[in-house]
Design an enzyme around this catalytic site. Sequence first.
Site, PDB file in Angstrom:
ATOM      1  N   GLU A  41      40.654  38.559  46.197  1.00 26.85           N
ATOM      2  CA  GLU A  41      40.701  40.021  46.027  1.00 26.85           C
ATOM      3  C   GLU A  41      39.614  40.497  45.044  1.00 26.85           C
ATOM      4  OE1 GLU A  41      44.238  41.295  43.936  1.00 26.85           O
ATOM      5  OE2 GLU A  41      44.055  43.362  44.654  1.00 26.85           O
ATOM      6  N   LYS A 110      44.175  48.242  50.419  1.00 23.80           N
ATOM      7  CA  LYS A 110      45.434  47.773  49.813  1.00 23.80           C
ATOM      8  C   LYS A 110      46.424  48.927  49.734  1.00 23.80           C
ATOM      9  CE  LYS A 110      46.924  45.265  45.633  1.00 23.80           C
ATOM     10  NZ  LYS A 110      46.418  44.736  44.338  1.00 23.80           N
ATOM     11  N   CYS A 144      47.295  40.877  47.780  1.00 29.40           N
ATOM     12  CA  CYS A 144      47.960  40.586  46.515  1.00 29.40           C
ATOM     13  C   CYS A 144      49.346  41.221  46.382  1.00 29.40           C
ATOM     14  CB  CYS A 144      47.028  40.982  45.377  1.00 29.40           C
ATOM     15  SG  CYS A 144      47.351  40.025  43.863  1.00 29.40           S
TER      16      CYS A 144
HETATM   17  N1  LIG Z   1      46.203  42.119  41.818  1.00 25.48           N
HETATM   18  C1  LIG Z   1      47.494  42.212  42.046  1.00 25.48           C
HETATM   19  O1  LIG Z   1      47.945  42.944  42.914  1.00 25.48           O
HETATM   20  C2  LIG Z   1      48.369  41.352  41.185  1.00 25.48           C
HETATM   21  C3  LIG Z   1      49.806  41.326  41.633  1.00 25.48           C
HETATM   22  C4  LIG Z   1      50.655  40.555  40.688  1.00 25.48           C
HETATM   23  O2  LIG Z   1      50.183  39.929  39.773  1.00 25.48           O
HETATM   24  C5  LIG Z   1      52.110  40.546  40.900  1.00 25.48           C
HETATM   25  O3  LIG Z   1      52.808  39.921  40.079  1.00 25.48           O
HETATM   26  O4  LIG Z   1      52.598  41.167  41.857  1.00 25.48           O
END
Ligand SMILES: NC(=O)CCC(=O)C(=O)O
Length: 258
Positions: A41, A110, A144
């Site tokens: 990402e 996203k 993510c």
């Molecule tokens: N970059 C992100 O979206 C991190 C997401 C994350 O760390 C989580 O715990 O959920």
Amino acid sequence: MHVALAQLDIKFGDPATNYQRVAIAVKQASQQGASVLVLPEMWNTGYALTDLDQLADVDGQRTRQFLIDLAQQYQLNIVGGSVAVARENYYYNEMLVVDRTGKVLSQYDKVHRFGLMQEDQYITAGQTENIFQLDGVPAMGVICYDIRFPEWLRKQAAQGPKVIFVSAEWPTVRLPQWRILLQARAIENQAYVVAVNRVGSDPDNDFGGQSLVIDPLGQVVTDAGDQATVVTTDLDLTQVAKVRSSMPVFADRRVELY
Ligand SMILES: NC(=O)CCC(=O)C(=O)O
């Protein structure tokens, strides 16, 4: 499908270095015989969100041409992780998927912004799904924090994807949750999960890798460890049909109730 996971260290706020690192990773993936490369990402800038006015890729043009050129040169499909993109005065965390002919198969922003890393202050949320076909295999991609929303993945997985690609910058402190969430998404959707996280650190977080390939029964078949690396794995896609026919959870849903 022979997937390559590019578990990269991303240099904070330094797109020039990061484009070079990605180019090297694509070459390595090609040398290892991969048919698909997956990137992490926000690989152009890292989470340098306060500097997006100077760093974000304007209209995503640089990244688009860069990935098209590499895909064609190395004859490789690329699930392009995500990059920070500036479009009409807004910033997005955007994934591009490009096939080996250089055709852009999908563009995804996203959907769920991660407040603990200030995305809600800087990034505009996406609105659309991300389903595509790679060499005839139905697949989907999320970014993510999106994996914490099983309904978002399910809505798309119910349309046929056999492989769920995930690109992440997931901090080390929550890696135990990363593994469990990804295994759950594989089990409930009876699909392969191919998830790429970064390594290294930025001013706020350490990132410990653990990029994973998980089979449709939820077993980890590849774990990239905690160092920068490109690892490859063969997906046995016949497993998806076998698991789905042995326990028909999609057909058994009570969609009239939820
Ligand atoms: N970059 C992100 O979206 C991190 C997401 C994350 O760390 C989580 O715990 O959920």
